[in-house]
Design a protein around this motif. Structure first.
Motif, mmCIF file in Angstrom:
data_model
loop_
_atom_site.group_PDB
_atom_site.id
_atom_site.type_symbol
_atom_site.label_atom_id
_atom_site.label_comp_id
_atom_site.label_asym_id
_atom_site.label_seq_id
_atom_site.Cartn_x
_atom_site.Cartn_y
_atom_site.Cartn_z
ATOM 1 N N ARG A 77 31.261 91.582 42.918
ATOM 2 C CA ARG A 77 32.732 91.932 42.420
ATOM 3 C C ARG A 77 33.702 91.188 43.186
ATOM 4 N N ASP A 78 34.736 91.618 43.575
ATOM 5 C CA ASP A 78 35.367 90.774 44.261
ATOM 6 C C ASP A 78 35.325 90.901 46.054
ATOM 7 N N VAL A 79 34.037 91.074 46.380
ATOM 8 C CA VAL A 79 33.938 91.179 47.807
ATOM 9 C C VAL A 79 33.180 89.959 48.241
ATOM 10 N N ILE A 80 33.659 89.116 49.190
ATOM 11 C CA ILE A 80 33.109 88.006 49.633
ATOM 12 C C ILE A 80 32.229 88.295 51.180
ATOM 13 N N PHE A 81 31.170 88.067 51.125
ATOM 14 C CA PHE A 81 30.516 88.246 52.684
ATOM 15 C C PHE A 81 29.498 87.252 53.096
ATOM 16 N N ALA A 82 29.103 87.290 54.129
ATOM 17 C CA ALA A 82 27.950 86.554 54.531
ATOM 18 C C ALA A 82 27.228 87.178 55.756
ATOM 19 N N SER A 83 25.969 86.683 56.010
ATOM 20 C CA SER A 83 25.121 87.541 57.027
ATOM 21 C C SER A 83 25.222 86.710 58.331
ATOM 22 N N TYR A 84 25.709 85.718 58.368
ATOM 23 C CA TYR A 84 25.798 84.675 59.731
ATOM 24 C C TYR A 84 27.071 84.070 59.616
ATOM 25 N N LEU A 85 27.459 83.547 60.775
ATOM 26 C CA LEU A 85 28.645 82.730 60.831
ATOM 27 C C LEU A 85 28.402 81.236 60.605
ATOM 28 N N PRO A 86 29.307 80.445 60.392
ATOM 29 C CA PRO A 86 29.511 79.052 60.306
ATOM 30 C C PRO A 86 28.876 78.386 61.442
ATOM 31 N N GLY A 87 27.708 77.634 61.286
ATOM 32 C CA GLY A 87 27.223 77.084 62.572
ATOM 33 C C GLY A 87 26.120 77.697 63.161
ATOM 34 N N GLU A 88 25.920 78.945 62.722
ATOM 35 C CA GLU A 88 24.652 79.615 63.070
ATOM 36 C C GLU A 88 23.466 79.463 62.296
ATOM 37 N N ASP A 89 22.081 79.154 62.668
ATOM 38 C CA ASP A 89 21.121 79.119 61.873
ATOM 39 C C ASP A 89 20.692 80.502 61.427
ATOM 40 N N PRO A 90 20.865 80.791 60.287
ATOM 41 C CA PRO A 90 20.177 82.179 59.702
ATOM 42 C C PRO A 90 18.760 82.694 60.130
ATOM 43 N N ASP A 91 18.086 81.417 60.193
ATOM 44 C CA ASP A 91 16.607 81.821 60.511
ATOM 45 C C ASP A 91 16.094 81.439 61.759
ATOM 46 N N ALA A 92 16.960 81.255 62.944
ATOM 47 C CA ALA A 92 16.758 80.877 63.972
ATOM 48 C C ALA A 92 15.775 81.927 64.769
ATOM 49 N N VAL A 93 16.562 83.265 64.669
ATOM 50 C CA VAL A 93 16.083 84.323 65.388
ATOM 51 C C VAL A 93 16.061 85.524 64.699
ATOM 52 N N GLU A 94 14.996 86.403 64.519
ATOM 53 C CA GLU A 94 14.783 87.584 63.900
ATOM 54 C C GLU A 94 15.823 88.513 64.706
ATOM 55 N N LYS A 95 16.580 89.243 63.828
ATOM 56 C CA LYS A 95 17.421 90.159 64.372
ATOM 57 C C LYS A 95 17.101 91.497 64.237
ATOM 58 N N ASP A 96 17.210 92.410 65.186
ATOM 59 C CA ASP A 96 17.299 93.903 65.018
ATOM 60 C C ASP A 96 18.323 94.420 64.435
ATOM 61 N N VAL A 97 19.368 93.838 64.379
ATOM 62 C CA VAL A 97 20.584 94.320 63.922
ATOM 63 C C VAL A 97 21.161 93.131 63.075
ATOM 64 N N GLN A 98 21.450 93.660 61.858
ATOM 65 C CA GLN A 98 22.221 92.624 60.993
ATOM 66 C C GLN A 98 23.751 92.853 60.740
ATOM 67 N N THR A 99 24.478 91.850 61.260
ATOM 68 C CA THR A 99 26.087 91.966 60.967
ATOM 69 C C THR A 99 26.500 91.412 59.833
ATOM 70 N N ILE A 100 27.657 91.863 58.913
ATOM 71 C CA ILE A 100 28.067 91.514 58.011
ATOM 72 C C ILE A 100 29.300 90.982 58.156
ATOM 73 N N TYR A 101 29.774 89.470 57.607
ATOM 74 C CA TYR A 101 31.052 89.117 57.855
ATOM 75 C C TYR A 101 31.636 89.088 56.604
ATOM 76 N N PHE A 102 32.825 89.803 56.634
ATOM 77 C CA PHE A 102 33.712 89.500 55.176
ATOM 78 C C PHE A 102 34.709 88.707 55.376
ATOM 79 N N TYR A 103 35.100 88.221 54.129
ATOM 80 C CA TYR A 103 36.029 87.091 53.978
ATOM 81 C C TYR A 103 37.076 87.344 53.015
ATOM 82 N N GLU A 104 38.059 86.807 53.173
ATOM 83 C CA GLU A 104 39.185 87.002 52.026
ATOM 84 C C GLU A 104 39.883 85.676 51.998
ATOM 85 N N LEU A 105 40.560 85.127 51.030
ATOM 86 C CA LEU A 105 41.073 83.981 50.844
ATOM 87 C C LEU A 105 42.732 84.203 51.240
ATOM 88 N N ARG A 106 43.173 83.164 52.057
ATOM 89 C CA ARG A 106 44.818 83.358 52.190
ATOM 90 C C ARG A 106 45.291 81.977 52.304
#
Length: 106
Positions: A77-106
């Protein structure tokens, strides 16, 4: 392969964010073997042109920005999110906890 396709449209603070997969150049598509779909050459083109979305930001009818972003944004819908930060390899390490990063345009 020879045509791009939009995959998302969303609004955030009066801006329109679109994402699409680019088209492969016509010459490269025509050079593929015609009798095999999904072969090595086909998958290499998919990985090159269709695996990373290109984003566009509009304010009204004016395009403010178009380009690649080093994270894959998910849009529901109108929710923008990602499960990793810019510059971070999403497959580098298996995570026990998943952080969700939300975005909005300004």
């Amino acid at each position: 392969m020879a045509a791009g396709e939009y995959i998302n449209f969303t609004f955030s603070n009066g801006y329109l964010l679109t994402s699409y997969y680019s088209a492969a150049p016509k010459e490269e598509v025509e050079a593929l073997p015609k009798e095999v779909i999904g072969g090595k050459e086909f998958m290499e083109l998919v990985d090159l042109y269709k695996s990373t979305p290109t984003y566009q930001i509009f304010k009204g009818k004016e395009k403010l920005w178009e380009g690649d972003f080093d994270i894959k944004l998910n849009i529901i819908r109108d929710v923008i999110f990602a499960s990793y930060l810019p510059g971070e390899d999403p497959d580098a390490v298996e995570k026990d906890v998943q952080t969700i990063y939300f975005y909005e345009l300004r």
